[in-house]
Design an enzyme around this catalytic site. Structure first.
Site, PDB file in Angstrom:
ATOM      1  N   GLU A 249       1.086  -1.315   0.101  1.00 51.67           N
ATOM      2  CA  GLU A 249      -0.122  -0.112  -0.048  1.00 51.67           C
ATOM      3  C   GLU A 249       0.962   1.293  -0.169  1.00 51.67           C
ATOM      4  OE1 GLU A 249      -0.883   0.695   4.713  1.00 51.67           O
ATOM      5  OE2 GLU A 249      -2.044  -0.898   3.763  1.00 51.67           O
TER       6      GLU A 249
ATOM      7  N   GLY B 111       4.316   6.100  13.981  1.00 50.20           N
ATOM      8  CA  GLY B 111       3.410   5.550  15.122  1.00 50.20           C
ATOM      9  C   GLY B 111       2.439   5.284  14.890  1.00 50.20           C
ATOM     10  N   GLY B 112       1.340   5.731  16.032  1.00 56.79           N
ATOM     11  CA  GLY B 112      -0.035   5.333  15.858  1.00 56.79           C
ATOM     12  C   GLY B 112      -0.556   4.345  17.049  1.00 56.79           C
ATOM     13  N   TRP B 113      -1.449   4.393  17.252  1.00 55.76           N
ATOM     14  CA  TRP B 113      -2.014   3.412  18.128  1.00 55.76           C
ATOM     15  C   TRP B 113      -1.520   1.892  18.112  1.00 55.76           C
ATOM     16  CZ3 TRP B 113      -4.199   4.215  23.179  1.00 55.76           C
ATOM     17  CH2 TRP B 113      -5.036   3.119  23.603  1.00 55.76           C
ATOM     18  N   ASN B 114      -1.663   1.428  17.140  1.00 50.23           N
ATOM     19  CA  ASN B 114      -1.168   0.032  17.157  1.00 50.23           C
ATOM     20  C   ASN B 114       0.276  -0.423  16.958  1.00 50.23           C
ATOM     21  OD1 ASN B 114      -3.880  -0.762  16.435  1.00 50.23           O
ATOM     22  ND2 ASN B 114      -3.722  -0.510  14.427  1.00 50.23           N
TER      23      ASN B 114
ATOM     24  N   GLU C  84       2.338   6.787  20.817  1.00 50.23           N
ATOM     25  CA  GLU C  84       1.306   6.716  21.997  1.00 50.23           C
ATOM     26  C   GLU C  84       1.333   5.840  22.873  1.00 50.23           C
ATOM     27  OE1 GLU C  84      -2.411   6.664  19.903  1.00 50.23           O
ATOM     28  OE2 GLU C  84      -1.711   8.036  18.488  1.00 50.23           O
ATOM     29  N   TYR C  85       2.003   6.169  24.255  1.00 46.65           N
ATOM     30  CA  TYR C  85       2.345   7.570  24.435  1.00 46.65           C
ATOM     31  C   TYR C  85       3.850   7.442  25.470  1.00 46.65           C
ATOM     32  CZ  TYR C  85      -2.706   8.193  23.829  1.00 46.65           C
ATOM     33  OH  TYR C  85      -3.929   7.959  23.187  1.00 46.65           O
TER      34      TYR C  85
ATOM     35  N   TYR D  27      -9.670  13.744  21.912  1.00 43.74           N
ATOM     36  CA  TYR D  27     -10.800  12.959  21.492  1.00 43.74           C
ATOM     37  C   TYR D  27     -10.401  11.601  22.082  1.00 43.74           C
ATOM     38  CZ  TYR D  27      -7.536  12.290  17.371  1.00 43.74           C
ATOM     39  OH  TYR D  27      -6.485  12.153  16.622  1.00 43.74           O
TER      40      TYR D  27
ATOM     41  N   TRP E  15      -8.600  13.663  12.049  1.00 43.62           N
ATOM     42  CA  TRP E  15      -8.242  12.174  11.949  1.00 43.62           C
ATOM     43  C   TRP E  15      -9.609  11.618  11.404  1.00 43.62           C
ATOM     44  CZ3 TRP E  15      -4.144   8.930  11.766  1.00 43.62           C
ATOM     45  CH2 TRP E  15      -4.512   7.628  11.817  1.00 43.62           C
TER      46      TRP E  15
END
Ligand SMILES: *[C@@H]1O[C@H](CO)[C@@H](O)[C@H](O)[C@H]1NC(C)=O
Ligand SMILES: *[C@@H]1O[C@H](CO)[C@@H](O)[C@H](O)[C@H]1NC(C)=O
Length: 402
Positions: free
Chosen positions: A83, A113-116, A156-157, A222, A372
């Site tokens: 992708e 990064g990101g949550w996952n 995060e985080y 959020y 987002w």
């Protein structure tokens, strides 16, 4: 003052204020609209499928490609080559940077990064000066290779979720310092996405320190409520506290106003801060369908949507396409809407709530708004309110008033 003196004065000011190439002139900038592109949405089915071709680049000042990952040896982990970088696949890096042809003012950033991704590897790499510098070099090369305008980090985080609560806070600042000293001289932007939870900010961030280094700070005001962490009804992103929140301990600070004002009062410069707005809603399955007020008991998240396929989440596109004839409620204290049908409850954003949030951004002289993400707005105009109704509401709110 005569003209020469005025010039001396102004010229000195402009000289002293001269910014390194690539950084943002906070005095003259237009409001930011930072849009996240989530690359995995190419795998959604039917009308939910989203790829770079679906982006309307006139709605954003900055687009962040989310995400690349981090390896323990400080190299960049391309999470899904097909992708992202495969010419026979979606070739996302190349195509997203090509959007600049349609909008010459657009900046395209690479987001890591990101949550996952969790926190452990970030904590590990950030604790080691050698790998911090190596990461900075790798990022520089990567940005040059693909033609990005900057780098956004979304750890995060620091101090949470597998991170180290003692050292991450300062290590994060050091990591940003190393990134900055490598990227800034080459004209690249450096930004971060940070938590908007007042109970996390002090532990995770040296607000003053990172504020000095970063060009923009995207505050994730959020996910204040959701099925992942709570068994009662609450809105994903209330602008203000509800009177009911005041009876529930620290829930009174679980809102956008508290989050943004905390960042400002602890040393974040308003003009660098972008207020995060989500295009998804968070859903619950009610324990008792007749009780759908805030704090009503729930038994878990709401049912999955056809596109997002995640319990407890619905995109705005799914809400307007499938649930438009359900009961709509406006919470006038929190300035956000929700819908209820049967035992399903969803709190989300619409044009009306976005009008309040953009006004808040202007009144607080914030840099702008972060969104987002692009893929769950009604980007196909399926609901006939115009394509990208939420992004358009952001643009209208920020530019018509400022
Ligand atoms: C929010 O309210 C709930 C329900 O009363 C409570 O269990 C929770 O601890 C509160 N959260 C915070 C952060 O105070
Ligand atoms: C709904 O649930 C809340 C929390 O348990 C409770 O305080 C409230 O009285 C309930 N309302 C109704 C109408 O049952």
């Amino acid at each position: 003052m005569n003209k020469v003196l005025i010039c001396l004065y102004i010229c000195t000011i402009s000289f002293v204020n001269a910014k390194p190439q690539g950084s943002i002139d906070l005095e003259t900038q237009q409001k930011n609209i930072v849009c996240y592109f989530a690359s995995w949405t190419v795998y959604r089915t039917g009308k939910g499928t989203f790829n770079v071709n679906n982006i309307d680049s006139s709605l954003c000042t900055h687009i962040n490609f989310a995400f690349v990952g981090l390896n323990a040896d400080a190299t960049i982990h391309v999470l899904d080559p097909w992708e992202s970088s495969d010419p026979s696949g979606f070739n996302g890096f190349k195509n997203i940077v090509a959007l600049k042809k349609n909008n010459p003012n657009l900046k395209v950033l690479l987001s890591m990064g990101g949550w996952n991704e969790g926190s452990a590897i970030y904590s590990d790499v950030a604790s080691d000066p050698v790998r911090r510098r190596k990461l900075a070099e790798n990022v520089l090369q990567f940005l040059q290779q693909w033609g990005f305008d900057g780098f956004d980090i979304d750890w995060e985080y620091p101090g949470y979720r597998g991170g180290n609560i003692i050292i991450d806070r300062d290590d994060f600042t050091e990591l940003l310092r190393d990134l900055s000293s490598t990227l800034k001289p080459n004209g690249y932007l450096l930004t971060a996405a940070v938590s908007g939870s007042v109970d996390k900010i002090d532990t995770a961030y040296d607000v003053k320190g990172i504020n000095e280094i970063l060009d923009m700070i995207n505050v994730m005001v959020y996910d204040y409520h959701g099925q992942d962490y709570e068994m009662f009804v609450g809105h994903v992103s209330p602008l203000y506290a509800s009177s009911l929140d005041l009876q529930h301990d620290k829930n009174a600070t679980s809102n956008v106003k508290s989050g943004m004002e905390y960042w400002i009062s602890h040393g974040g410069v308003a003009a660098k801060l972008n207020l995060g707005i989500v295009t998804y809603g968070r859903t619950f399955t009610l324990a008792d369908p007749t009780n759908y007020s805030l704090y009503a008991p729930t038994v878990g998240g709401g049912l999955v949507g056809p596109y997002t396929q995640q319990i407890g989440i619905l995109g705005y596109n799914e809400i307007c396409e499938y649930h438009l004839r359900t009961n709509y409620y406006w919470d006038d204290e929190q300035k956000v809407p929700h819908r209820v049908w049967g035992n399903q409850w969803v709190g989300f954003e619409d044009k009306r709530s976005i009008e309040f949030k953009t006004k808040f951004a202007i009144d607080h002289q914030l840099g702008g708004v972060m969104v987002w993400s692009l893929d769950t707005d009604d980007f196909r105009n399926t609901c006939r309110g115009g394509a990208y109704p939420l992004l358009n509401a952001v643009k209208k709110g920020l530019y018509a008033l400022s």
